[in-house]
Design a protein around this motif. Structure first.
Motif, short mmCIF file in Angstrom:
data_model
loop_
_atom_site.label_atom_id
_atom_site.label_comp_id
_atom_site.label_asym_id
_atom_site.label_seq_id
_atom_site.Cartn_x
_atom_site.Cartn_y
_atom_site.Cartn_z
N SER A 1 71.53 54.27 -1.48
CA SER A 1 72.03 55.49 -2.13
C SER A 1 72.71 56.40 -1.12
CB SER A 1 70.87 56.25 -2.78
OG SER A 1 70.22 55.44 -3.70
N ILE B 1 76.64 57.53 -1.28
CA ILE B 1 77.11 58.92 -1.35
C ILE B 1 78.00 59.24 -0.15
CG2 ILE B 1 76.35 61.33 -1.37
CD1 ILE B 1 73.85 60.32 -2.92
N VAL C 1 74.66 61.97 -10.98
CA VAL C 1 73.96 61.52 -9.77
C VAL C 1 72.48 61.87 -9.84
CG1 VAL C 1 73.86 61.75 -7.25
CG2 VAL C 1 76.07 61.72 -8.41
N VAL C 2 72.19 63.11 -10.25
CA VAL C 2 70.80 63.56 -10.29
C VAL C 2 70.01 62.79 -11.36
CG1 VAL C 2 69.34 65.57 -10.81
CG2 VAL C 2 71.29 65.82 -9.33
N SER C 3 70.70 62.31 -12.40
CA SER C 3 69.98 61.57 -13.43
C SER C 3 69.68 60.14 -12.99
CB SER C 3 70.80 61.54 -14.73
OG SER C 3 71.98 60.81 -14.55
N LYS C 4 70.17 59.76 -11.82
CA LYS C 4 69.88 58.43 -11.27
C LYS C 4 68.69 58.55 -10.31
CE LYS C 4 73.63 56.70 -13.21
NZ LYS C 4 73.77 57.66 -14.32
N PRO C 5 68.10 57.41 -9.93
CA PRO C 5 66.92 57.50 -9.05
C PRO C 5 67.29 57.84 -7.61
CG PRO C 5 67.46 55.21 -9.52
CD PRO C 5 68.39 56.03 -10.34
N VAL C 6 67.80 59.01 -7.43
CA VAL C 6 68.23 59.47 -6.10
C VAL C 6 67.49 60.76 -5.78
CG1 VAL C 6 70.21 60.12 -4.70
CG2 VAL C 6 70.52 58.56 -6.61
N ARG C 7 66.90 60.81 -4.61
CA ARG C 7 66.17 62.01 -4.22
C ARG C 7 67.17 63.03 -3.63
NH1 ARG C 7 60.86 60.18 -4.26
NH2 ARG C 7 60.76 57.93 -4.04
N ARG D 1 66.18 70.11 -5.40
CA ARG D 1 65.08 69.59 -6.21
C ARG D 1 64.70 70.59 -7.31
NH1 ARG D 1 61.34 66.12 -7.03
NH2 ARG D 1 59.20 66.69 -7.52
N HIS D 2 64.78 71.86 -6.98
CA HIS D 2 64.36 72.87 -7.96
C HIS D 2 65.50 73.47 -8.76
CE1 HIS D 2 60.91 72.54 -5.24
NE2 HIS D 2 60.21 72.82 -6.31
N HIS E 1 64.86 72.21 -16.54
CA HIS E 1 63.40 72.20 -16.49
C HIS E 1 62.85 72.96 -17.69
CE1 HIS E 1 64.19 72.12 -11.89
NE2 HIS E 1 64.54 71.00 -12.49
N VAL F 1 61.69 59.79 -9.78
CA VAL F 1 62.77 58.79 -9.60
C VAL F 1 62.38 57.44 -10.20
CG1 VAL F 1 63.89 59.82 -7.59
CG2 VAL F 1 61.96 58.30 -7.26
N LYS G 1 63.56 57.67 -13.62
CA LYS G 1 65.02 57.67 -13.67
C LYS G 1 65.60 56.27 -13.44
CE LYS G 1 65.62 62.47 -12.18
NZ LYS G 1 66.13 63.36 -11.15
N PHE H 1 79.57 52.48 -7.33
CA PHE H 1 78.86 53.66 -6.82
C PHE H 1 77.54 53.86 -7.57
CE2 PHE H 1 78.07 58.29 -7.46
CZ PHE H 1 77.63 58.57 -6.17
N ARG I 1 75.01 51.19 -6.84
CA ARG I 1 74.33 51.36 -5.55
C ARG I 1 73.24 52.43 -5.64
NH1 ARG I 1 78.29 50.93 -0.43
NH2 ARG I 1 76.31 50.55 0.58
N LEU I 2 73.47 53.43 -6.48
CA LEU I 2 72.44 54.46 -6.63
C LEU I 2 71.17 53.84 -7.24
CD1 LEU I 2 74.31 57.66 -7.88
CD2 LEU I 2 73.85 56.89 -5.57
#
Lengths: 456, 359
Positions: free
Chosen positions: A3, A7, A88-94, A448-449, B73, B89, B92, B116, B119-120
């Motif tokens: 990831s 990016i 991007v945030v909805s994917k498993p990315v911290r 994150r927040h 949230h 995650v 997700k 892209f 890869r995520l």
């Protein structure tokens, strides 16, 4: 890691396809080619080297700094504004991975552009200093003073405390200082005067300085004394003088007569044999001026003993590394600002941070009360409170900025001064791991927040 | 609120998504409450079902979806996706999301966009390559793989958006206005895809204000208005008018017999029944026309026609839920008879005979 690299590659593609890279390349080439052609030096070899290394490369680095701040502010805030970040945030990315990916992309871009600038400048330096274009003296200077890395040694400063306190008591007794003036404000002034006196030579007199060498000097290369003085009168006429090098009682001291104008950098080669067994070198300056012209060496920089420490290219590479760290630190500031604010606000905040970074020395002097900016002691409680608060802010700023203070690597390289690996390691730890790490934590915590899909 | 008793495909599995008393209040700069976008809603989405959030603009559909994705949230309430917090995650990794707008990077090509996002999800290069090939074929954009997304029409960008939502072969697919910007053919393909995903055990949650879309594909729906759930249940239960009957004859009756049937109805009901010919809806008609035209003309630009579902999405999975009911048109006479009997029994609250076949 996948990831992060994804990016990072995305950031690079964004930069390339949005023409940022092309525009930046244009301005850098314009600087690297145009500045040396349009600016004429003082005609000396060192002046020419200064134009190339200090001004041309310095301006290119400044352009890169500004571009880095802008690009780093935009990289996250644009995605937040245009809402691509939602995918991007909805994917498993911290959040840490997002931040690091952006930062790595900028790091790669900066590493490339800085390398290009350093490479082009080095090529220009070597091309313009080919032996056939220089005099024999200049070739010698090039190899002993310029295309080298020399360790700078300052003269040993005698303990001035007793003399400062004696003058303070005498001044108080004579009523030289206002009664309500604080001792902490008076003593630095007296110390500056005493220090200047130690570094001055009246006409017809002589003064000595001792240099303590960190290790034995190489026997095949001379030590170089770089010096610059100012005269007590506004006169640029050369001052006749004599330099002596070696122990004061030694019969084989080197004595050199010179006649040099004030306010110009001069150098004097000293045989390494003049260093005594205990690793000290004593030099003496005799002022032979016929008129009442006192010579004053700048206490901070006026006398420097340069000792060969290594080759130019490794030193040049270390300068590159230090500047790259600086750019990456700026990128960290910009990315974190971009995580918090929109582009204009983030850019403003980052440029303010850049200004503060450059004003670190000034902030330090105010925080240490070397520059008097407070209200008079008789001022009212409100002014006193404002002073106290302002000093507290300066002290905190100083605390933050002090670890980042360092000489400009380009200045050092241009002067042939050694940049140690310890400096590189220190900046790696402080700028990249510690300060950029703190910015990473702040940026990632906010991402994150942050609610990235708030209605605009 | 209108609520039906049970979801259609109820299983023993935990809900794929679960919201309880969910509230979202948007605040202004000074943290003062500005809008209560979602107001105490509760629902759950079961594995393998297609769940629709239906409502007019501003009813809270997208806000609910964005909370399920961790993009917003909740102000209060409980929300779990795949048994975890929506911001986890691990949750997700099993979710695919098509946003209401495309939100793609305009400077990336179709292929780069999918690489892209692949890869995520930490997909290997070989897996990404294979899936991208299949997805591009599925969405009919193989010919535009090297074109940057910024040049695309809204419909084409939407298709890429859909492809990126499926690149990870997700267990839960969240589609916000999935047919927005698509032509009728594209709409049909998306609906077919949704059905295919559901048949393969995937869970689909979609939001739309297009009633036909929702009716065509959803097993259950929740109708939102002003941030509240106004009605929730299976499409069948919510739309069925239990006091009215419609009989569709498979062929023409002689006029005398038809009149006799009508007379019988009149005498029993003491009212005049409505009589008309059944008709296909406009979408079905449109597709029939276009498909006929397509056989003559080879399309040169835009999204190419495609009937395929990406192979990796169509792969059989273990422990699949039962196949949902087929369309009446696809049934044999025998199956249709069984279904009519079953429906009659339900309508008349009749208990089936022990030896009668169960549908």
């Amino acid at each position: 890691m996948n990831s992060i690299f994804a990016i990072a590659i995305l950031s690079l593609r964004s930069a390339i396809r949005s023409k940022i890279v092309l525009v930046l390349l244009f301005f850098l080439l314009l600087t690297l080619i145009g500045l040396p052609l349009s600016v004429r030096g003082d005609g000396t070899l060192s002046g020419h080297v200064h134009i190339l290394l200090r001004y041309t490369l310095g301006l290119a680095t400044l352009i890169l700094s500004v571009a880095t701040v802008w690009a780093s502010c935009a990289t996250l805030s644009t995605e937040i504004r245009d809402r691509q970040i939602q995918l991007v945030v909805s994917k498993p990315v911290r959040p840490v991975q997002i931040w690091l990916g952006k930062w790595l992309g900028l790091a790669a871009m900066n590493a490339f552009f800085l390398l290009l600038c350093f490479g082009a400048t080095y090529a220009a330096l070597r091309w313009t200093t080919q032996p056939q274009k220089l005099t024999a003296e200049e070739v010698e200077q090039l190899h002993t003073e310029i295309l080298v890395a020399q360790r700078k040694i300052a003269p040993v400063t005698p303990d001035l405390t007793d003399e400062v306190m004696r003058q303070y008591r005498a001044g108080r007794a004579r009523g030289e200082w206002p009664p309500d003036m604080r001792t902490t404000d008076i003593l630095p002034r007296i110390e500056r005067t005493v220090r200047a006196h130690v570094h001055s030579v009246a006409p017809g007199t002589r003064n000595q300085w001792v240099f303590r060498l960190p290790h034995e000097p190489p026997t095949d290369r001379p030590l170089i004394l770089r010096y610059r003085f100012s005269a007590s009168v506004l006169d640029l006429e050369p001052v006749p003088a004599t330099w002596s090098a070696g122990a004061p009682d030694a019969p084989d001291r080197d004595v050199t007569s010179v006649e040099v104008p004030p306010r110009t950098w001069q150098s004097l080669a000293i045989a390494p044999e003049r260093v005594t067994a205990d690793g000290t070198l004593t030099i003496e300056f005799a002022n032979h001026h016929e008129r009442a012209v006192t010579v004053i060496f700048n206490p901070e920089e006026g006398l420097q003993l340069m000792m060969y420490a290594g080759g130019f290219l490794p030193n040049y590479f270390r300068a590159y590394t230090l500047l790259l760290f600086h750019l990456l630190f700026l990128a960290a500031i910009g990315i974190t600002a971009g995580a918090y604010f929109s582009i204009p606000v983030a850019a403003m905040a980052s440029f303010y941070a850049l200004l503060l970074l450059n004003a670190g020395r000034l902030v330090g002097r105010i925080a240490e009360r070397k520059i008097h900016v407070a209200h008079h002691p008789d001022a009212g409680w409100l002014e006193q409170a404002i002073d106290a608060a302002a000093f507290a802010v300066y002290r905190v700023l100083h605390l933050i900025l002090r670890p980042l203070e360092a000489a400009n690597p380009l200045d050092l390289v241009a002067l042939g001064q050694w940049i140690g690996w310890s400096q590189v390691g220190y900046m790696l730890v402080v700028k990249l791991l510690l300060y950029s790490g703190i910015l990473l934590v702040l940026g990632a915590w906010h991402l994150r927040h942050k609610e990235v899909a708030l209605p605009s | 609120m209108i609520q039906s008793a049970e979801p259609t495909n109820t299983t023993v599995h935990a809900p794929v998504a679960e919201a309880q008393n969910l509230v979202k209040v948007f605040r202004d700069f000074w943290r003062r409450p500005k809008v209560r976008a979602v107001n105490d809603i509760s629902f759950d989405v079961q594995r393998g079902e297609v769940f629709g959030l239906l409502g007019p603009n501003g009813s809270g559909k997208s806000t609910t979806i964005k909370m399920m994705l961790g993009l917003l949230h909740p102000t209060s309430g409980h929300l779990r996706v795949l048994g975890r917090s929506p911001r986890d995650v691990k949750a997700k990794a099993r979710v695919g999301y098509l946003a209401e707008e495309s939100y793609l990077y305009p400077y990336l090509t179709s292929e780069e966009t999918l690489h892209f996002f692949g890869r995520l999800f930490d997909l290997s290069a070989a897996e990404r390559k294979q899936r991208i090939e299949e997805l591009l074929e599925m969405i009919g954009l193989q010919h535009a793989r090297r074109r940057v997304v910024g040049e695309f029409s809204k419909g084409m960008a939407r298709r890429i958006g859909l492809a990126q939502a499926l690149i990870n072969d997700p267990d839960l697919v969240i589609l916000d206005e999935p047919t927005s910007g698509l032509d009728p053919l594209g709409c049909r393909q998306v609906k077919d895809l949704i059905r295919a995903l559901a048949r393969r055990g995937k869970t689909v949650l979609l939001s739309s204000h297009l009633l036909a879309d929702v009716e065509d594909v959803c097993d259950r729906i929740a109708i939102l208005y002003n941030g509240r759930v106004q009605a929730m249940g299976s499409i069948h239960e919510l739309l069925e008018q239990r006091d009215r009957y419609r009989v569709t004859l498979p062929g023409e009756l002689p006029p005398e017999q038809f009149k006799a049937v009508l007379a019988s109805i009149r005498s029993h009901l003491d009212a005049e029944p409505d009589v008309d010919h059944p008709r296909v809806d406009l979408e079905q008609f449109f597709i029939r026309i276009i498909e006929k035209a397509r056989s003559d003309i080879q399309q040169q630009s835009g999204a190419a026609p495609s009937q395929t579902i990406a192979a990796y999405l169509a792969q059989a999975q273990d422990s699949l839920p039962p196949e949902p009911a087929q369309s009446e048109h696809d049934l044999s006479d025998e199956e249709r008879r069984k279904r009519v009997d079953e429906r009659l029994r339900r309508l008349t609250n009749d208990t089936p005979d022990d030896d009668s076949p169960k549908s």
